[in-house]
Write a protein that holds these residues in place. Structure first.
Motif, PDB file in Angstrom:
ATOM      1  N   HIS A 212      15.389   5.830  27.772  1.00 50.41           N
ATOM      2  CA  HIS A 212      16.448   5.009  28.100  1.00 50.41           C
ATOM      3  C   HIS A 212      16.649   4.818  29.847  1.00 50.41           C
ATOM      4  CE1 HIS A 212      19.091   4.414  24.496  1.00 50.41           C
ATOM      5  NE2 HIS A 212      18.222   5.134  24.140  1.00 50.41           N
TER       6      HIS A 212
ATOM      7  N   LEU B 219      16.072   1.217  31.616  1.00 52.06           N
ATOM      8  CA  LEU B 219      17.186   0.727  32.400  1.00 52.06           C
ATOM      9  C   LEU B 219      16.644   0.262  33.974  1.00 52.06           C
ATOM     10  CD1 LEU B 219      20.319   2.972  32.210  1.00 52.06           C
ATOM     11  CD2 LEU B 219      20.037   0.478  31.926  1.00 52.06           C
TER      12      LEU B 219
ATOM     13  N   HIS C 273       7.814   3.241  30.092  1.00 50.54           N
ATOM     14  CA  HIS C 273       8.674   3.175  28.939  1.00 50.54           C
ATOM     15  C   HIS C 273       8.063   3.185  27.863  1.00 50.54           C
ATOM     16  CE1 HIS C 273      12.467   1.737  27.408  1.00 50.54           C
ATOM     17  NE2 HIS C 273      11.971   0.744  26.871  1.00 50.54           N
TER      18      HIS C 273
ATOM     19  N   GLY D  77      10.971  -6.601  22.897  1.00 53.01           N
ATOM     20  CA  GLY D  77      10.534  -5.752  24.222  1.00 53.01           C
ATOM     21  C   GLY D  77       8.990  -5.760  24.283  1.00 53.01           C
ATOM     22  N   PHE D  78       8.266  -6.129  23.162  1.00 56.58           N
ATOM     23  CA  PHE D  78       6.683  -6.009  23.387  1.00 56.58           C
ATOM     24  C   PHE D  78       6.413  -7.514  23.949  1.00 56.58           C
ATOM     25  CE2 PHE D  78       2.210  -5.936  21.991  1.00 56.58           C
ATOM     26  CZ  PHE D  78       2.017  -4.547  22.752  1.00 56.58           C
TER      27      PHE D  78
ATOM     28  N   LEU E 102       5.127  -9.564  31.398  1.00 57.20           N
ATOM     29  CA  LEU E 102       5.056  -8.716  32.668  1.00 57.20           C
ATOM     30  C   LEU E 102       3.555  -8.715  32.924  1.00 57.20           C
ATOM     31  CD1 LEU E 102       7.852  -6.322  32.856  1.00 57.20           C
ATOM     32  CD2 LEU E 102       7.378  -8.311  34.240  1.00 57.20           C
TER      33      LEU E 102
ATOM     34  N   GLN F 170      19.177  -2.983  21.344  1.00 56.83           N
ATOM     35  CA  GLN F 170      19.172  -1.740  20.962  1.00 56.83           C
ATOM     36  C   GLN F 170      20.406  -0.742  21.267  1.00 56.83           C
ATOM     37  OE1 GLN F 170      18.708   1.545  23.223  1.00 56.83           O
ATOM     38  NE2 GLN F 170      19.778  -0.048  24.697  1.00 56.83           N
TER      39      GLN F 170
HETATM   40  C1  HEM Z   1      10.120  -5.590  29.865  1.00 61.72           C
HETATM   41  C2  HEM Z   1      10.144  -4.891  28.735  1.00 61.72           C
HETATM   42  C3  HEM Z   1      11.416  -3.972  28.628  1.00 61.72           C
HETATM   43  C4  HEM Z   1      12.407  -3.747  29.126  1.00 61.72           C
HETATM   44  C5  HEM Z   1      13.083  -4.343  30.219  1.00 61.72           C
HETATM   45  C6  HEM Z   1      13.038  -2.484  28.479  1.00 61.72           C
HETATM   46  C7  HEM Z   1      14.294  -2.219  28.682  1.00 61.72           C
HETATM   47  C8  HEM Z   1      15.004  -1.509  27.797  1.00 61.72           C
HETATM   48  C9  HEM Z   1      16.363  -0.901  28.035  1.00 61.72           C
HETATM   49  C10 HEM Z   1      17.302  -1.335  29.295  1.00 61.72           C
HETATM   50  C11 HEM Z   1      16.721   0.008  27.234  1.00 61.72           C
HETATM   51  C12 HEM Z   1      17.984   0.792  27.153  1.00 61.72           C
HETATM   52  C13 HEM Z   1      18.407   1.999  27.790  1.00 61.72           C
HETATM   53  C14 HEM Z   1      19.947   2.299  27.767  1.00 61.72           C
HETATM   54  O1  HEM Z   1      20.406   1.936  26.842  1.00 61.72           O
HETATM   55  O2  HEM Z   1      20.279   3.094  28.554  1.00 61.72           O
HETATM   56  C15 HEM Z   1      15.709   0.265  26.208  1.00 61.72           C
HETATM   57  C16 HEM Z   1      15.602   1.109  25.227  1.00 61.72           C
HETATM   58  C17 HEM Z   1      14.614   1.176  24.445  1.00 61.72           C
HETATM   59  N1  HEM Z   1      13.344   0.490  24.512  1.00 61.72           N
HETATM   60 FE1  HEM Z   1      12.761  -0.783  26.035  1.00 61.72          FE
HETATM   61  N2  HEM Z   1      12.359  -2.279  27.376  1.00 61.72           N
HETATM   62  C18 HEM Z   1      11.059  -2.884  27.256  1.00 61.72           C
HETATM   63  C19 HEM Z   1      10.311  -2.979  26.287  1.00 61.72           C
HETATM   64  C20 HEM Z   1      10.135  -2.135  25.242  1.00 61.72           C
HETATM   65  C21 HEM Z   1       8.757  -1.917  24.491  1.00 61.72           C
HETATM   66  C22 HEM Z   1       7.616  -2.639  24.542  1.00 61.72           C
HETATM   67  C23 HEM Z   1       9.188  -0.943  23.654  1.00 61.72           C
HETATM   68  C24 HEM Z   1       8.402  -0.152  22.545  1.00 61.72           C
HETATM   69  C25 HEM Z   1       7.482  -0.938  21.944  1.00 61.72           C
HETATM   70  C26 HEM Z   1      10.551  -0.241  23.969  1.00 61.72           C
HETATM   71  C27 HEM Z   1      11.231   0.742  23.191  1.00 61.72           C
HETATM   72  C28 HEM Z   1      12.420   0.844  23.358  1.00 61.72           C
HETATM   73  C29 HEM Z   1      13.107   2.079  22.788  1.00 61.72           C
HETATM   74  C30 HEM Z   1      12.627   2.858  21.481  1.00 61.72           C
HETATM   75  C31 HEM Z   1      14.357   2.014  23.405  1.00 61.72           C
HETATM   76  C32 HEM Z   1      15.730   2.993  22.913  1.00 61.72           C
HETATM   77  C33 HEM Z   1      16.217   2.742  21.668  1.00 61.72           C
HETATM   78  C34 HEM Z   1      17.090   3.693  20.837  1.00 61.72           C
HETATM   79  O3  HEM Z   1      17.140   4.833  21.539  1.00 61.72           O
HETATM   80  O4  HEM Z   1      17.655   3.341  20.031  1.00 61.72           O
HETATM   81  N3  HEM Z   1      10.987  -1.137  24.974  1.00 61.72           N
HETATM   82  N4  HEM Z   1      14.611  -0.438  26.889  1.00 61.72           N
END
Ligand code: HEM
Length: 294
Positions: free
Chosen positions: A49, A53, A95, A123-124, A130, A171
């Motif tokens: 997380h 962020l 991340h 997200g992917f 990027l 998410q």
């Molecule tokens: C530019 C791409 C991405 C950005 C900007 C991003 C950003 C974020 C942010 C802001 C959060 C939430 C943080 C919070 O609530 O405190 C998050 C959660 C998460 N992200 Fe990403 N993310 C990206 C790509 C990815 C990718 C490629 C994956 C995995 C394939 C991924 C997996 C996750 C997971 C598993 C969570 C937590 C979900 C949960 O706890 O339910 N993210 N991401």
């Protein structure tokens, strides 16, 4: 190979050095907090997380460089844009790696989850975007692609930011407070670019426009939030909108969007008032020098 903290003339740039060091701080803090057991009951999840962020914040910071250098009349800010963008890519890699670690490095499961869960697919896609920007961020690639094509490709950052905000909103499930702020700021950044383009301005948007834009972004954020509460919880629109005018439910996202964007506008006003005429001439010349290709 040029050192990341030197400017184009090879001299140490205090601005670049400060930003370079600052970019390591969040990841280092998360690493230490993890090692010292400060990340709560689910430390790996918390680390995912925190780094997520910071990824989204860095994408936004990289996008904010152009408006900020124009509004604050600070052309040298362009020197740190590439660094911040590359850092955003490094953070999303961390991340993603942490997420893979949370799945016990089972790459088959990771691939299936990305295919099945829409917020991971989004997200992917943002990660791949990027990667394309980071791969083409070197001086050599700028020359190879040519200024125009490079600029066109790097506009991809706006689509990436939209995907990042959607990933964040999906998410976050019920708590949409911070995602709504990010969506409001994204609106401001997109509208700034759109206005520059529509009005055909190569320099910068006049400060009254910037103030108007701030107000419009805040109103849109308030409407967006009210719309979300209406759809998700059948809350009356007017009641939700009214919460922006009191502190009963805490500071609402629209108020924060307004405060941040008006703070930038105010800094621009101060800069315009305080900047001496001679410096204005030098800034104008420097801007013309730094603007052409990127
Ligand atoms: C530019 C791409 C991405 C950005 C900007 C991003 C950003 C974020 C942010 C802001 C959060 C939430 C943080 C919070 O609530 O405190 C998050 C959660 C998460 N992200 Fe990403 N993310 C990206 C790509 C990815 C990718 C490629 C994956 C995995 C394939 C991924 C997996 C996750 C997971 C598993 C969570 C937590 C979900 C949960 O706890 O339910 N993210 N991401």
């Amino acid at each position: 190979m040029p050192l990341p903290w030197n400017d184009y003339s090879g001299r140490l740039s205090p601005l670049k050095l400060t930003v370079f060091v600052a970019l390591f701080v969040p990841a280092t803090w998360v690493m230490f907090a993890y090692a010292l057991g400060l990340l709560g009951a689910r430390p790996l999840n918390e680390a995912i997380h925190q780094i997520g962020l910071w990824t989204i914040r860095l994408i936004f910071l990289a996008m904010a460089v152009t408006p900020l250098r124009q509004i604050l009349q600070w052309p040298r800010l362009i020197l740190v844009r590439r660094m911040i963008g590359v850092a955003a890519f490094a953070y999303v890699l961390i991340h993603f790696s942490l997420y893979t670690a949370s799945q016990a490095f089972d790459l088959g499961k990771v691939a299936t989850e990305i295919a099945l869960r829409i917020y991971l697919t989004i997200g992917f896609a943002a990660l791949l975007g990027l990667a394309a920007l980071a791969a083409t961020s070197t001086d050599g690639m700028v020359r190879r692609l040519g200024g125009k094509r490079w600029q066109l490709l790097h506009r991809l950052v706006y689509a990436i930011a939209v995907l990042a905000v959607i990933h964040y909103c999906f998410q976050s499930k019920l708590d949409q407070w911070e995602p709504t702020i990010m969506a409001g700021l994204l609106l401001w950044l997109l509208a700034y670019r759109l206005l520059l383009w529509r009005l055909g301005l190569r320099g910068h948007l006049a400060l009254p426009w910037v103030a108007g834009l701030s107000l419009a972004a805040a109103v849109a954020t308030a409407l967006g939030e009210a719309g979300y509460f209406r759809l998700a919880f059948h809350a009356p629109l007017v009641r939700v909108l009214e919460t922006n005018l009191s502190l009963a439910t805490g500071i609402r996202p629209a108020v924060i969007v307004l405060a941040i964007s008006l703070a930038v506008t105010f800094a621009g006003v101060l800069r315009a008032v305080l900047i001496p005429a001679e410096e204005r001439r030098v800034v104008g010349a420097a801007r013309r020098q730094l603007t052409p290709s990127r």
